[in-house]
Design a protein around this motif. Structure first.
Motif, PDB file in Angstrom:
ATOM      1  N   ALA A   1      78.568  30.749  16.899  1.00  0.00           N
ATOM      2  CA  ALA A   1      77.363  31.584  16.764  1.00  0.00           C
ATOM      3  C   ALA A   1      77.467  32.398  15.482  1.00  0.00           C
ATOM      4  O   ALA A   1      77.910  33.552  15.499  1.00  0.00           O
ATOM      5  N   PRO A   2      77.053  31.854  14.333  1.00  0.00           N
ATOM      6  CA  PRO A   2      77.222  32.575  13.058  1.00  0.00           C
ATOM      7  C   PRO A   2      76.305  33.774  12.880  1.00  0.00           C
ATOM      8  O   PRO A   2      76.508  34.558  11.972  1.00  0.00           O
ATOM      9  N   ARG A   3      75.246  33.882  13.696  1.00  0.00           N
ATOM     10  CA  ARG A   3      74.254  34.954  13.553  1.00  0.00           C
ATOM     11  C   ARG A   3      73.584  34.883  12.184  1.00  0.00           C
ATOM     12  O   ARG A   3      73.548  35.848  11.441  1.00  0.00           O
ATOM     13  N   TRP A   4      73.049  33.725  11.873  1.00  0.00           N
ATOM     14  CA  TRP A   4      72.385  33.495  10.598  1.00  0.00           C
ATOM     15  C   TRP A   4      71.139  32.651  10.838  1.00  0.00           C
ATOM     16  O   TRP A   4      70.833  32.298  11.980  1.00  0.00           O
ATOM     17  N   THR A   5      70.410  32.357   9.773  1.00  0.00           N
ATOM     18  CA  THR A   5      69.144  31.632   9.901  1.00  0.00           C
ATOM     19  C   THR A   5      69.109  30.466   8.921  1.00  0.00           C
ATOM     20  O   THR A   5      69.785  30.486   7.890  1.00  0.00           O
ATOM     21  N   ASP A   6      68.296  29.472   9.243  1.00  0.00           N
ATOM     22  CA  ASP A   6      68.008  28.333   8.368  1.00  0.00           C
ATOM     23  C   ASP A   6      69.286  27.660   7.882  1.00  0.00           C
ATOM     24  O   ASP A   6      69.588  27.623   6.686  1.00  0.00           O
TER      25      ASP A   6
END
Length: 953
Positions: free
Chosen positions: A124-129
């Motif tokens: 779960a890197p907690r990032w987008t795209d």
């Protein structure tokens, strides 16, 4: 000495010995030739091209399953030290939420943004795209039948091999395929596809892959769990004790990719057949015109008379210009036939091509271009409605018109003098009250009013009660006794939620002026019993308004209308809704009075017809660059004008060569308009020579303008007209405007720490060389000491005709990097193409550069399509970069004459250096050719981690 050598047997079987020797030598020669071919084959030297070829071969077999393709991977040595981790590759800055969108990424699977490892199959890197590829080996802790489950936000896939080979992967479980599916963390039962069928595993290692795609929203996560198929077994995450690396990448550079496994998971649809709606993707003769051989130069001599070419729109050399003013001296060219560079697939979001007012266009659309035919039958008689004081006392056609009228009425009443009308309304109100209750009751209420506020005059201004005494404004309360009797509590009939929704929607359209002169101490609830003998109130059906949202004048008028309807009695003709006075709840002076209507459906005239004339929006455009519209595409030249010029030229060509050539196809005609001197045409014609072979003709011609200049001054100071050509154009060959078909083209690119993009650029150049076979181009890369790859080594092993490399130090500077590459060029009569790293080139790019660059005359500035996030060359969503001039082609001698790149002013920044160079080019009297180039794309990329930017942890 050689008594033991069987000479007699050799002489006896000489034919067989000779044949054997020849066979061995032949086999040896074949082996050496295959080795040399492999060494020079770009497919074997570049894994990206090898991947493309293998994918093409895979998809040529229609009935072949994806997982049966044999991908050639180098065997990796496995070590027990690899236990406890799995390989993780991250692909950032890529929009979309499906795994298929990840496979369309230009760098997938060989060139990720980052390589790292994970210790558990739960990330779960907690990032987008972004997209993830997790791969390695799974080590079952015991033999048995296992089930796997996957959960993610957004889509994901879990693949498992039957052994340790990546080529044997099979898809076991996945979350969605369309990008709309997602799950919560640990939610394994949302979709049937999340849990695999039982798989028998033994205690050995099995290769696996996890693919995950995350878009711009949601709680990003992906996890894989497993369980033994037995009663009471629960899914548990696959932890480090059951994982191992596929290979150790910690000491490898980003351009070293031969170790990366290629599998059916990563290339499930490496080549896909796009169904994108972009017209530019459809086949066009321009795309393959460069493959035809040229017509003989001797056959073009003396076809047309020579003429001096001196366009009137060019500046005299040395003319003064303000900074960045040269942009306004660049104009577009007309093109025939339509090359469909207009981005019609993007006009759902941008309709600037039609040059209409956005507000009125959204409201009326294109109805202003339509003339409605008169009806064939008489109009239906409109019914009069007592109590409705709309225009002419006529019932509106629709609810929209009714509420629009109410809005206008409120606005009109605000603009008039409210003081006088309020007094008149009070008198009418008092008269109605006397008719309903009698004079005696009214007198009692008047006395009660005087007792509450003696000797006070009420003035109402825009919904406020104002009291003036000694020049000081004071708030004025509403008469309690009158208010209690006038606004008796009414209990409205409940018609359900639909009516309530209808009320709230319609009420939002009213322009309300709320009163603020109500004392807060009078806010209290009262319940009053209905007076005996009170008649029902009849309300018009469409006046379903909230009483407190009306202005005071509208409230008074509403009450007046209700009282008039009361006078008509309970048996009135227009009764539709019954409200009884008495039982209602009152809050303050601004009471809520709900009036529930019956609905009227909008009538539709299905027989309505209309008339319209042919609309030519493209003909309304001019050659001035519209910097506010980035979807328009090239200007389209009229067919009559283009074919007239071609026909006239072909007649003169055949007259010179005795009918040797016949016109096969008009591939491309480009016109550069000059309203004073005439127009310049570039003819690209496909000709049949002697009925035997196809050749191409690419020639500049000039059509003299027989029309005088229209009144109004210089054409530079006003929009340029597009005059119709004469019936027989006066053609000549412009002196000094001749293209060189095999001139050297130098692509110059400055780079720094962009390994994946540098490798992609080199791959594109290899592909260009492979498709065209053109050896007259050179790749120059200026490298600001990249640390993520060995750029020079990548160039050495690339299948390119030639390249040059220069290593620079310090921070990235685009102007200095380009100038360093320019300084490497020795031939001043060669073409320099100032390039960017993130460009996708069409196969015709070399031919386009050569024919639009003329030494001392023409500079080529093609317009590139800047793609959106998630777009690709097969699905080119984006917009034309109409403002940018960073992609520029011109002769080295011309570039030196204007001073080269400005390395003094643009040292610590980039952006603006292209416009500054354009100023100097225009000042030098050079003509800038500006067209939208088909299939010329700029890949989407972010600036995160690029150039001199730092990543904040």
């Amino acid at each position: 000495m050689f008594w033991f050598f069987p000479l007699k047997k050799l002489k006896k079987h000489f034919k067989f010995v000779f044949f054997g020797i020849v066979l061995v030598l032949g086999l040896l020669a074949a082996y050496l030739e295959s080795t040399a071919t492999a060494a020079g084959n770009p497919h074997t030297r570049n894994p990206v091209l090898l991947m493309k070829v293998q994918s093409d071969q895979q998809h040529r077999e229609e009935n072949k399953e994806p997982h049966t393709a044999q991908w050639k991977n180098l065997e990796q040595r496995w070590s027990p030290e690899f236990r406890g981790q799995a390989n993780l590759h991250i692909f950032e800055d890529w929009c979309g939420s499906s795994v298929e969108q990840l496979r369309k990424n230009l760098h997938f699977p060989l060139y990720p943004h980052k390589r790292t490892t994970v210790r558990k199959l739960a990330v779960a890197p907690r990032w987008t795209d972004y997209g993830l590829r997790i791969f390695g080996y799974i080590h079952p802790y015991k033999e048995g039948e296992f089930q796997f489950a996957v959960a993610s936000d957004d889509n994901s896939e879990f693949w498992l091999s039957r052994n340790e080979k990546p080529e044997e992967l099979q898809l076991l479980a996945f979350v969605g395929k369309r990008g709309r599916e997602w799950t919560a963390p640990g939610e394994y039962g949302k979709y049937q596809s999340q849990i695999s069928q039982p798989v028998h595993l033994s205690m050995k290692r099995y290769y696996f892959e996890v693919l995950h795609k995350q878009d711009g929203g949601g709680t990003d996560h992906v996890e894989v769990a497993w369980r033994l198929r037995q009663a009471g077994s629960q899914f548990t995450l696959i932890s480090s004790r059951s994982l191992s690396l596929y290979t150790n990448e910690s000491s490898l550079l980003l351009d070293e990719v031969l170790h990366i496994p290629q599998s059916p998971a990563s290339h499930r649809r490496a080549v896909w057949h796009s169904t994108h709606t972009a017209e530019m993707l459809k086949p066009d003769p321009r795309d393959s015109f460069h493959l035809l051989p040229f017509i003989k130069e001797s056959h073009l001599e003396q076809v047309l008379p020579d003429c001096i070419y001196s366009p009137s729109y060019l500046l005299s050399p040395g003319s003064p210009l303000m900074r960045y003013q040269g942009l306004h001296f660049v104009h577009l060219s007309y093109v025939y036939p339509n090359d469909y560079t207009r981005l019609t697939h993007m006009e759902a979001e941008n309709k600037c091509f039609y040059h209409g007012d956005g507000y009125h266009s959204d409201r009326s659309g294109f109805s202003r271009f339509m003339r409605m035919d008169p009806p064939m039958r008489p109009k239906q008689r409109r019914v009069s409605w007592p109590g409705w004081e709309g225009p002419g006392g006529i019932l509106p056609d629709s609810e929209e018109q009714l509420f629009e009228y109410v809005d206008q009425e409120v606005l009109e009443r605000q603009s008039l003098g409210l003081g006088q009308r309020i007094q008149g309304q009070r008198e009418k109100e008092a008269e109605l009250e006397r008719q309903r209750k009698g004079e005696r009751q009214v007198e009692v209420e008047k006395q009660a009013q005087k007792a509450v506020r003696p000797r006070q005059r009420t003035r109402v201004r825009q919904g406020e009660g104002v009291r003036r005494r000694g020049g000081v404004k004071q708030r004025e309360g509403v008469q309690e006794a009158v208010k209690e009797e006038r606004l008796k509590s009414v209990k409205h009939v409940d018609y359900g939620d639909d009516f309530d929704d209808y009320t709230s929607k319609r009420r939002s359209k009213l322009h309300s002026v709320r009163g603020e002169g109500v004392p807060t101490q009078n806010k209290r609830r009262r319940r009053t019993a209905a007076a005996p003998g009170v008649k029902p109130i009849l309300i018009p059906v469409n006046l379903r308004l909230k009483y407190k949202d009306l202005a005071p004048t509208a409230r008074a008028r509403s009450l007046q209308t209700m009282q008039k309807m009361v006078k008509r009695g309970a048996a009135g003709k227009h009764q539709e809704i019954l409200l009884l006075q008495g039982d209602w709840e009152q809050e303050d002076y601004r009471n809520e009075l709900f009036i529930n209507p019956a609905f009227y459906d909008q009538a539709v005239d299905w027989e309505q017809t209309f008339d319209v004339k042919k609309l030519d929006f493209a003909g309304q455009r001019s050659d001035w660059m519209d910097l506010h519209c980035n979807v328009s595409g090239n200007l389209v030249l009229s067919e009559t004008e283009a074919l007239g010029v071609v026909r006239s030229y072909m007649e003169k060509l055949n007259a010179r060569n005795k009918g040797l050539y016949s016109l096969k196809r008009v591939v491309n005609v480009e016109k550069r308009l000059d309203a004073v001197q005439g127009s310049r045409y570039l003819l690209d014609l496909e000709l049949l020579e002697g009925g035997a072979r196809m050749v191409r003709l690419s020639q500049f011609v000039f059509a003299l303008n027989p029309l005088p200049l229209a009144r109004g001054g210089s054409p530079r100071l006003r929009p340029r007209p597009n005059p119709p050509p004469p019936r027989e154009p006066l053609l000549c060959r412009p002196l000094g405007l001749t293209r060189r078909n095999e001139v050297m083209v130098h692509f110059i690119v400055p780079v720094k720490d962009q390994a994946r993009w540098v490798q992609q650029f080199i791959t594109d150049m290899e592909e260009l060389y492979r498709e065209t076979g053109d050896e007259n181009f050179n790749v120059i890369i200026t490298d600001y000491s990249s640390t993520d790859m060995d750029v020079e080594r990548a160039l050495r092993r690339a299948a390119l005709p030639r390249f040059q490399y220069v290593k620079l130090g310090g921070n990235f500077e685009r102007s200095a990097g380009l100038q360093a590459g320019i300084n490497l060029i020795q031939d001043n009569s060669s073409i320099v193409f100032l390039c960017d790293l993130h460009i996708h080139f069409p196969a015709s790019i070399l031919d386009s550069i050569r024919k639009h660059c003329v030494e001392g005359r023409l500079v080529f500035a093609p317009i590139v399509l800047r793609m959106d996030c998630g777009a690709s060359a097969q699905e080119p969503d984006g917009y034309w970069e109409v403002n940018g001039f960073g992609l520029l082609g011109l002769y080295k001698s011309d570039l030196d004459s204007v001073g080269g790149m400005n390395t003094r002013e643009f040292r610590d920044r980039w952006g603006g250096e292209d416009w500054e160079l354009l100023d100097r080019i225009v000042q030098a009297g050079l003509d800038v050719e500006r067209i939208y180039l088909r299939k010329f794309f700029h890949h989407f990329h972010s600036k995160r981690g690029m150039w001199n930017r730092r990543v904040r942890s």
